[in-house]
Scaffold this active site. Structure first.
Site, PDB file in Angstrom:
ATOM      1  N   SER A 102      78.935  47.069  23.297  1.00  0.00           N
ATOM      2  CA  SER A 102      79.670  48.298  23.007  1.00  0.00           C
ATOM      3  C   SER A 102      80.101  49.045  24.273  1.00  0.00           C
ATOM      4  O   SER A 102      79.477  48.913  25.324  1.00  0.00           O
ATOM      5  CB  SER A 102      78.811  49.238  22.167  1.00  0.00           C
ATOM      6  OG  SER A 102      78.339  48.590  21.018  1.00  0.00           O
TER       7      SER A 102
HETATM    8  N1  SAH Z   1      73.745  46.216  20.710  1.00  0.00           N
HETATM    9  C1  SAH Z   1      74.525  45.111  21.192  1.00  0.00           C
HETATM   10  C2  SAH Z   1      75.841  44.998  20.454  1.00  0.00           C
HETATM   11  C3  SAH Z   1      75.969  43.643  19.859  1.00  0.00           C
HETATM   12  S1  SAH Z   1      77.329  43.386  18.762  1.00  0.00           S
HETATM   13  C4  SAH Z   1      74.710  45.184  22.684  1.00  0.00           C
HETATM   14  O1  SAH Z   1      74.339  46.191  23.289  1.00  0.00           O
HETATM   15  O2  SAH Z   1      75.183  44.213  23.256  1.00  0.00           O
HETATM   16  C5  SAH Z   1      76.501  43.306  17.205  1.00  0.00           C
HETATM   17  C6  SAH Z   1      75.448  42.243  17.040  1.00  0.00           C
HETATM   18  O3  SAH Z   1      74.968  42.316  15.697  1.00  0.00           O
HETATM   19  C7  SAH Z   1      75.934  40.807  17.238  1.00  0.00           C
HETATM   20  O4  SAH Z   1      75.144  40.199  18.207  1.00  0.00           O
HETATM   21  C8  SAH Z   1      75.743  40.167  15.863  1.00  0.00           C
HETATM   22  O5  SAH Z   1      75.378  38.803  15.920  1.00  0.00           O
HETATM   23  C9  SAH Z   1      74.620  41.000  15.293  1.00  0.00           C
HETATM   24  N2  SAH Z   1      74.487  40.996  13.835  1.00  0.00           N
HETATM   25  C10 SAH Z   1      75.457  40.998  12.881  1.00  0.00           C
HETATM   26  N3  SAH Z   1      74.907  41.004  11.650  1.00  0.00           N
HETATM   27  C11 SAH Z   1      73.552  41.008  11.823  1.00  0.00           C
HETATM   28  C12 SAH Z   1      72.436  41.019  10.930  1.00  0.00           C
HETATM   29  N4  SAH Z   1      72.568  41.031   9.597  1.00  0.00           N
HETATM   30  N5  SAH Z   1      71.197  41.032  11.458  1.00  0.00           N
HETATM   31  C13 SAH Z   1      71.005  41.007  12.801  1.00  0.00           C
HETATM   32  N6  SAH Z   1      72.023  41.000  13.700  1.00  0.00           N
HETATM   33  C14 SAH Z   1      73.284  41.003  13.210  1.00  0.00           C
END
Ligand code: SAH
Length: 217
Positions: A64
């Protein structure tokens, strides 16, 4: 090539993108000054790690925008002793920011390769208070519940019921809710069995995929 001064870039990011836009919680500002965001992105993107936008990580996911990380973290009103749940570990950057502030971060990631990569980087930086599990985070993490705070870093069609159930009385949950193109950042504060909601504005996140999220394609 001149070697980039990452610490200077990071402090500039905090001044221009975080403080200038109204983030004032000293715990959030301190954490964002400290966590080396450039180490959470691929080597080829390091010079852009402190810029004012999200960046691709792998598997089609994103880290993000710094301001959104700060905004979500500040909304949680953290004091430092929390047992915390994050859904969507991704790069591990938001986990590290939380780990600088709270006692323990439980983080769930559905893509094993991302969980592994973020574990490695968090370990190398000494963030041993982040506990990562691979799975569907829309179920929360029942064995470790209830939580003082919950942060979801992927876009949900609606607030997953298990997350509300796993929130302590007085606890806070922040989650982007909407369709796949745009969402509202919703803060939920639990008061007994009442859940008070407020909006923190429009955002765009990747999809939350799971039983209480979007269906896998
Ligand atoms: N907080 C992260 C942002 C990652 S983007 C950072 O700082 O980099 C969102 C993430 O959510 C992705 O890695 C995706 O694989 C994960 N995601 C999506 N659905 C999910 C679920 N049901 N349970 C766990 N992770 C999930």
């Amino acid at each position: 090539m001149v070697k980039m001064d990452f610490e200077q870039a990071r402090n500039r990011m905090v001044e221009h993108q975080i403080i200038a836009r109204g983030i004032s919680d000293p715990l959030v500002i301190k954490a964002m000054r400290k966590v080396p965001r450039h180490l959470f992105v691929d080597e080829g993107l390091r010079s852009r790690a402190y810029d004012d936008y999200p960046l691709p990580i792998s598997y089609g996911q994103t880290i993000s925008q710094p301001y959104i990380v700060a905004l979500m973290t500040e909304a949680l009103n953290l004091k430092g002793n929390e047992k915390f749940l994050e859904i969507g570990t991704g790069s591990g950057y938001q986990s590290a920011v939380l780990a600088e502030i709270v006692d323990t971060v439980y983080s769930v990631e559905r893509i094993p390769g991302l969980a592994k990569k973020s574990r490695e980087i968090l370990d190398s930086l000494g963030y041993h208070n982040v506990i990562i599990k691979v799975g569907d985070g829309t179920y929360g993490w029942k064995d470790k519940a209830p939580f003082d705070g919950i942060l979801v870093t992927a876009a949900a069609p609606s607030i997953p019921e298990p997350l509300l159930e796993q929130l302590k009385d007085g606890g806070r949950l922040i989650i982007p809710v909407g369709d796949v193109f745009s969402q509202d950042l919703i803060l939920v504060v639990r008061e007994g069995n009442r859940f008070k909601k407020s909006s923190y504005g429009g955002v765009r996140f990747v999809k939350l995929i799971g039983a209480f999220g979007w269906k896998e394609e």
